[in-house]
Write a protein that holds these residues in place. Sequence first.
Motif, PDB file in Angstrom:
ATOM      1  N   THR A  35       6.144   1.370  -7.515  1.00 35.80           N
ATOM      2  CA  THR A  35       6.652   2.694  -7.857  1.00 35.80           C
ATOM      3  C   THR A  35       6.851   3.471  -6.567  1.00 35.80           C
ATOM      4  O   THR A  35       6.717   2.920  -5.485  1.00 35.80           O
ATOM      5  CB  THR A  35       5.656   3.450  -8.749  1.00 35.80           C
ATOM      6  OG1 THR A  35       4.414   3.527  -8.069  1.00 35.80           O
ATOM      7  CG2 THR A  35       5.468   2.761 -10.070  1.00 35.80           C
TER       8      THR A  35
ATOM      9  N   ASP B 299       2.272  10.079  -4.353  1.00 36.11           N
ATOM     10  CA  ASP B 299       1.850  10.708  -5.593  1.00 36.11           C
ATOM     11  C   ASP B 299       2.335  12.137  -5.555  1.00 36.11           C
ATOM     12  O   ASP B 299       2.564  12.703  -4.496  1.00 36.11           O
ATOM     13  CB  ASP B 299       0.323  10.715  -5.687  1.00 36.11           C
ATOM     14  CG  ASP B 299      -0.242   9.328  -5.497  1.00 36.11           C
ATOM     15  OD1 ASP B 299       0.347   8.391  -6.028  1.00 36.11           O
ATOM     16  OD2 ASP B 299      -1.257   9.214  -4.790  1.00 36.11           O
TER      17      ASP B 299
ATOM     18  N   VAL C 221       2.172   8.095  -9.813  1.00 36.96           N
ATOM     19  CA  VAL C 221       1.402   6.867  -9.711  1.00 36.96           C
ATOM     20  C   VAL C 221       1.750   6.158  -8.419  1.00 36.96           C
ATOM     21  O   VAL C 221       2.901   5.924  -8.130  1.00 36.96           O
ATOM     22  CB  VAL C 221       1.684   5.949 -10.916  1.00 36.96           C
ATOM     23  CG1 VAL C 221       1.015   4.603 -10.731  1.00 36.96           C
ATOM     24  CG2 VAL C 221       1.175   6.627 -12.172  1.00 36.96           C
ATOM     25  N   SER C 222       0.733   5.859  -7.693  1.00 38.01           N
ATOM     26  CA  SER C 222       0.964   5.280  -6.382  1.00 38.01           C
ATOM     27  C   SER C 222       1.472   3.859  -6.485  1.00 38.01           C
ATOM     28  O   SER C 222       1.166   3.139  -7.426  1.00 38.01           O
ATOM     29  CB  SER C 222      -0.326   5.301  -5.584  1.00 38.01           C
ATOM     30  OG  SER C 222      -0.154   4.557  -4.414  1.00 38.01           O
ATOM     31  N   ALA C 223       2.208   3.511  -5.482  1.00 40.90           N
ATOM     32  CA  ALA C 223       2.785   2.170  -5.453  1.00 40.90           C
ATOM     33  C   ALA C 223       1.909   1.223  -4.654  1.00 40.90           C
ATOM     34  O   ALA C 223       2.268   0.095  -4.406  1.00 40.90           O
ATOM     35  CB  ALA C 223       4.147   2.232  -4.803  1.00 40.90           C
ATOM     36  N   LEU C 224       0.786   1.714  -4.241  1.00 40.42           N
ATOM     37  CA  LEU C 224       0.029   0.964  -3.246  1.00 40.42           C
ATOM     38  C   LEU C 224      -0.776  -0.141  -3.897  1.00 40.42           C
ATOM     39  O   LEU C 224      -1.954  -0.016  -4.149  1.00 40.42           O
ATOM     40  CB  LEU C 224      -0.872   1.931  -2.495  1.00 40.42           C
ATOM     41  CG  LEU C 224      -0.091   3.179  -2.091  1.00 40.42           C
ATOM     42  CD1 LEU C 224      -1.006   4.169  -1.439  1.00 40.42           C
ATOM     43  CD2 LEU C 224       1.056   2.816  -1.168  1.00 40.42           C
ATOM     44  N   THR C 225      -0.092  -1.210  -4.193  1.00 39.50           N
ATOM     45  CA  THR C 225      -0.717  -2.293  -4.927  1.00 39.50           C
ATOM     46  C   THR C 225      -1.266  -3.369  -3.999  1.00 39.50           C
ATOM     47  O   THR C 225      -1.968  -4.259  -4.448  1.00 39.50           O
ATOM     48  CB  THR C 225       0.291  -2.934  -5.883  1.00 39.50           C
ATOM     49  OG1 THR C 225       1.478  -3.195  -5.124  1.00 39.50           O
ATOM     50  CG2 THR C 225       0.603  -2.023  -7.026  1.00 39.50           C
ATOM     51  N   GLU C 226      -0.945  -3.283  -2.738  1.00 35.34           N
ATOM     52  CA  GLU C 226      -1.450  -4.323  -1.830  1.00 35.34           C
ATOM     53  C   GLU C 226      -2.932  -4.081  -1.551  1.00 35.34           C
ATOM     54  O   GLU C 226      -3.404  -2.965  -1.618  1.00 35.34           O
ATOM     55  CB  GLU C 226      -0.707  -4.312  -0.493  1.00 35.34           C
ATOM     56  CG  GLU C 226       0.783  -4.329  -0.618  1.00 35.34           C
ATOM     57  CD  GLU C 226       1.395  -3.145   0.054  1.00 35.34           C
ATOM     58  OE1 GLU C 226       1.576  -3.221   1.262  1.00 35.34           O
ATOM     59  OE2 GLU C 226       1.663  -2.138  -0.626  1.00 35.34           O
ATOM     60  N   THR C 227      -3.612  -5.141  -1.225  1.00 37.34           N
ATOM     61  CA  THR C 227      -5.008  -4.970  -0.841  1.00 37.34           C
ATOM     62  C   THR C 227      -5.052  -4.607   0.638  1.00 37.34           C
ATOM     63  O   THR C 227      -4.241  -5.082   1.418  1.00 37.34           O
ATOM     64  CB  THR C 227      -5.806  -6.261  -1.057  1.00 37.34           C
ATOM     65  OG1 THR C 227      -5.053  -7.323  -0.472  1.00 37.34           O
ATOM     66  CG2 THR C 227      -6.041  -6.533  -2.516  1.00 37.34           C
ATOM     67  N   PRO C 228      -5.989  -3.788   1.019  1.00 32.82           N
ATOM     68  CA  PRO C 228      -6.053  -3.406   2.413  1.00 32.82           C
ATOM     69  C   PRO C 228      -6.429  -4.597   3.277  1.00 32.82           C
ATOM     70  O   PRO C 228      -7.082  -5.534   2.818  1.00 32.82           O
ATOM     71  CB  PRO C 228      -7.134  -2.330   2.443  1.00 32.82           C
ATOM     72  CG  PRO C 228      -7.884  -2.478   1.189  1.00 32.82           C
ATOM     73  CD  PRO C 228      -6.999  -3.136   0.192  1.00 32.82           C
ATOM     74  N   ALA C 229      -6.009  -4.544   4.504  1.00 32.81           N
ATOM     75  CA  ALA C 229      -6.296  -5.645   5.421  1.00 32.81           C
ATOM     76  C   ALA C 229      -7.804  -5.781   5.618  1.00 32.81           C
ATOM     77  O   ALA C 229      -8.540  -4.798   5.598  1.00 32.81           O
ATOM     78  CB  ALA C 229      -5.616  -5.381   6.755  1.00 32.81           C
TER      79      ALA C 229
ATOM     80  N   THR D 234      -9.859  -3.862   8.240  1.00 33.90           N
ATOM     81  CA  THR D 234     -10.101  -2.440   8.100  1.00 33.90           C
ATOM     82  C   THR D 234     -11.307  -2.171   7.193  1.00 33.90           C
ATOM     83  O   THR D 234     -11.589  -1.056   6.854  1.00 33.90           O
ATOM     84  CB  THR D 234      -8.881  -1.718   7.525  1.00 33.90           C
ATOM     85  OG1 THR D 234      -8.628  -2.276   6.249  1.00 33.90           O
ATOM     86  CG2 THR D 234      -7.674  -1.864   8.423  1.00 33.90           C
ATOM     87  N   ARG D 235     -11.983  -3.237   6.809  1.00 34.00           N
ATOM     88  CA  ARG D 235     -13.188  -3.084   5.984  1.00 34.00           C
ATOM     89  C   ARG D 235     -14.408  -3.450   6.824  1.00 34.00           C
ATOM     90  O   ARG D 235     -14.887  -4.577   6.774  1.00 34.00           O
ATOM     91  CB  ARG D 235     -13.135  -4.057   4.805  1.00 34.00           C
ATOM     92  CG  ARG D 235     -12.298  -3.629   3.642  1.00 34.00           C
ATOM     93  CD  ARG D 235     -12.499  -4.679   2.548  1.00 34.00           C
ATOM     94  NE  ARG D 235     -11.634  -4.433   1.415  1.00 34.00           N
ATOM     95  CZ  ARG D 235     -11.913  -3.572   0.450  1.00 34.00           C
ATOM     96  NH1 ARG D 235     -13.029  -2.877   0.499  1.00 34.00           N
ATOM     97  NH2 ARG D 235     -11.096  -3.406  -0.555  1.00 34.00           N
TER      98      ARG D 235
ATOM     99  N   ASP E  71      -8.981   3.469  -9.080  1.00 36.26           N
ATOM    100  CA  ASP E  71      -8.306   3.304  -7.786  1.00 36.26           C
ATOM    101  C   ASP E  71      -6.884   3.812  -7.853  1.00 36.26           C
ATOM    102  O   ASP E  71      -6.374   4.141  -8.908  1.00 36.26           O
ATOM    103  CB  ASP E  71      -8.307   1.830  -7.399  1.00 36.26           C
ATOM    104  CG  ASP E  71      -9.652   1.426  -6.838  1.00 36.26           C
ATOM    105  OD1 ASP E  71      -9.864   0.228  -6.689  1.00 36.26           O
ATOM    106  OD2 ASP E  71     -10.486   2.332  -6.576  1.00 36.26           O
ATOM    107  N   ASP E  72      -6.274   3.820  -6.731  1.00 36.65           N
ATOM    108  CA  ASP E  72      -4.866   4.252  -6.654  1.00 36.65           C
ATOM    109  C   ASP E  72      -3.982   3.312  -7.425  1.00 36.65           C
ATOM    110  O   ASP E  72      -4.107   2.132  -7.307  1.00 36.65           O
ATOM    111  CB  ASP E  72      -4.400   4.264  -5.197  1.00 36.65           C
ATOM    112  CG  ASP E  72      -4.979   5.432  -4.464  1.00 36.65           C
ATOM    113  OD1 ASP E  72      -4.925   5.408  -3.243  1.00 36.65           O
ATOM    114  OD2 ASP E  72      -5.498   6.352  -5.113  1.00 36.65           O
TER     115      ASP E  72
END
Lengths: 198, 473, 118
Positions: A69, A73, B398-406, B409-410, B472-473
């Motif tokens: 999408t 937001d 609704v966010s598009a951020l469906t990728e998992t973070p690298a 970065t955790r 989550d987002d």
Amino acid sequence: MHSNSSDGHYLDAGVTPVKLVVMGPFAVGKTTFVGAVSEIKPASTEERLTQAGELVDDLRGLEDKDTTTVAHDFGRLTLTEDIVLYLFGTPGQPRFAAMIEDLMYGALGGVVLVDTRRVAESWDAMERLEEAGLAYVLAVNEFPNSPKYTEAELRTALDLDPWTPLVMCDVRKRESAKAVLIALVSHLLSRSSLEPAS
Amino acid sequence: MIEPLVTTATLLGGGFAASAAGLVAQTRAKRAANARAGQLEDRLRAAEHSVTVRTGELEERARAAERAAGVRTGELEERLREAQQHAAALSAEIEHLATVRLPALVDTQARGHRGITVPGLKDEALKGMPVDDHHQTVLDLCTEAIGLTRETIGLAARSSVRDLVDEAQTYLVRCQLAVIDEMNKVPEATAFQQGLMNIDHPLTRSVHTLQRLRILAGSWPGLQRADCTFAEIVESARGRIDPYLRVHYTHEPISGGVWVEGRVVEPVTIALTELLSNATSYSDGKVLVEVQQTQTGWVIVVDDSGLNMSPQQRSEAERLLSQQTVLDVTTVPDTLSLGFPVIGRLMAAYGFRVDVSSTSPYGGVRAVLHVPRELLGTGPTQEEQEAERREARAAMGVSALTETPAAETRPDSSRGLPQRRRRTPRTADPAAGRAGGPAPQEDPEAFSEGFAGLAAAIRDGEDQHPEGEPTDD
Amino acid sequence: MTPRGRRRTGMVRPYTPAEGHAAPTRRSLDLATILIADRDMPLHGLSPHAYRVMEHCLPGALSVAEVSADLQLPGAVTKVLAAHLVDSGHLIARNPAPAAQKHDRALLERILNALQQL
């Protein structure tokens, strides 16, 4: 809400828009935060594929893929008859840098969300806001299994300016999210008392 | 036979002179003899005459026989000549079949050449004769063989064309989706956005090209739309040609909002695209589009100011438009003339009509696309439109951020917090700096006020913290 | 769910209503810019999409982001269309004005009060 339209989403012509940005890494709760305070309730979007028209028969199977999408937001909160708050959740990934710059432009201030399991992922948002000279509030979204730190530990680790508020919150709760906004506006007020009004 | 009679007369004369004594008797005898001689002479003459007549007859008969023989020979010669001529004609006819008629048949049937007619008999005199029938049978069999072969190969070819087109179209549609997604991800008014738009146009035209191909191959347009308005159809078609900025279409209060049934939206849009493509390629000026109501439905009128079609072009256009059979893609002479066959196919399959016989008031061609009332749609209901808008708004939220973070970065935070190092040196609070104060002075009232609410909110959040992670987002 | 309605989007590609321009004539338009329609301006002669924007803005003020979402147009296209309509006087644009009002205590106090009362 303050709306003069039976439709419920139109605003008065004299309204002044105020823009805030909500930043932070992926899956920190930006969408939930925006949704919690917005009068436009976000719902799940199951498919965006249909933008190009539904592909029946021959192109069947495509529906399962591509469910992305818009990258930002967007929420709205009508505060008074003449003030409306727009909240823009910015994407976390560096590849959206240009869009983040664009969304920050003209903003009153920002909210940076932090997950204590991965605080380093919020540094980028803090840097951006600091570089843009925008005031912000740091909001720690408390996940049940998040390690607990004292405010002092967090402030030190994040190298937080002493005047930047640090608040705990649950982004799912409207009152909690609202409190973050209150902290931000309070912070802006405190700054305004010190800055020349030119 | 004449000689002995003459000799007898001579002998009879000598006997008379020798016996004078018996003269009377002799005289009587003489008279009797004379009479007898006369009789004999008469008989002789009659006999002579009879012979003469018979001889003439015989001569006549001989001559007739000779004549008859001559006539028969002539007849035979004539018949021989005729037979030779017939054989030559047949031979020529066979040669004509092999070298002229069959090649012409192959040109028209197999090679698809137009403007060629298969010639008839070389010798019209053979019309209706067995050779004519047999030759026609040969030609018919060849036509049938070519037709059957084409049908078989065509079916296989069309099916593989459709498979390939489907695949290509799928990828292109994905590109189109990606264009929109990217457009929503990057800020407006950037070179990147401009680049996306510049890519989107040829992308959209490629989809149209594939659709032409699949339609000529007997397939459907590959896209099923919902009910759309005439305004959307015109705008969509406009975007599918190269010089779309030359197509002028302004909002029309009544017609613009009329709905066309989803099933025919894409076919009508493709047909209109072909008309706009024609109109812009035959003129340099503006092409005007209007939608008007008629007694039987609605018409989309396309006017150009270019050259009008010649009567030949017009009749060719009409011919192609009326062609309803699935075309063999290989027999279409050039891509420029694909438009009318494409429209012709769509007209036959979906029940709308295109007419290019009028002259535009601007001097060029006026093309009219008739959409009968039966093909009109209802559009979404008020509720559906409302829901559509709500969903669109929801989509914005609704966010598009469906990728998992690298992974890097955790950081492992169980052992402590990572220490942030500022990219840029810490600056004093701009407010404080400008104020020149040694330390930030905050408005205690506002600050405490804010924190009072904050503290309450935090308590609230802690008290009601349910099981499970926040969304989550 | 509106499967019929949603399949309409994508019919018209973004470059068509934007006439191929990704950049609006006014750089200042923001997603949070409020658009206010001038009800006295005639609507004839507008492109179908410019007309849709006007039609959507006539009942009341909305931000660029909302118009964009409602009409299912990319922000870039909405900005190009809105900028043209501002140029022609059909729309009035009110930008988020923190630059001038960031230090407007009255505004901030009103925001704070309103938030606390929500």
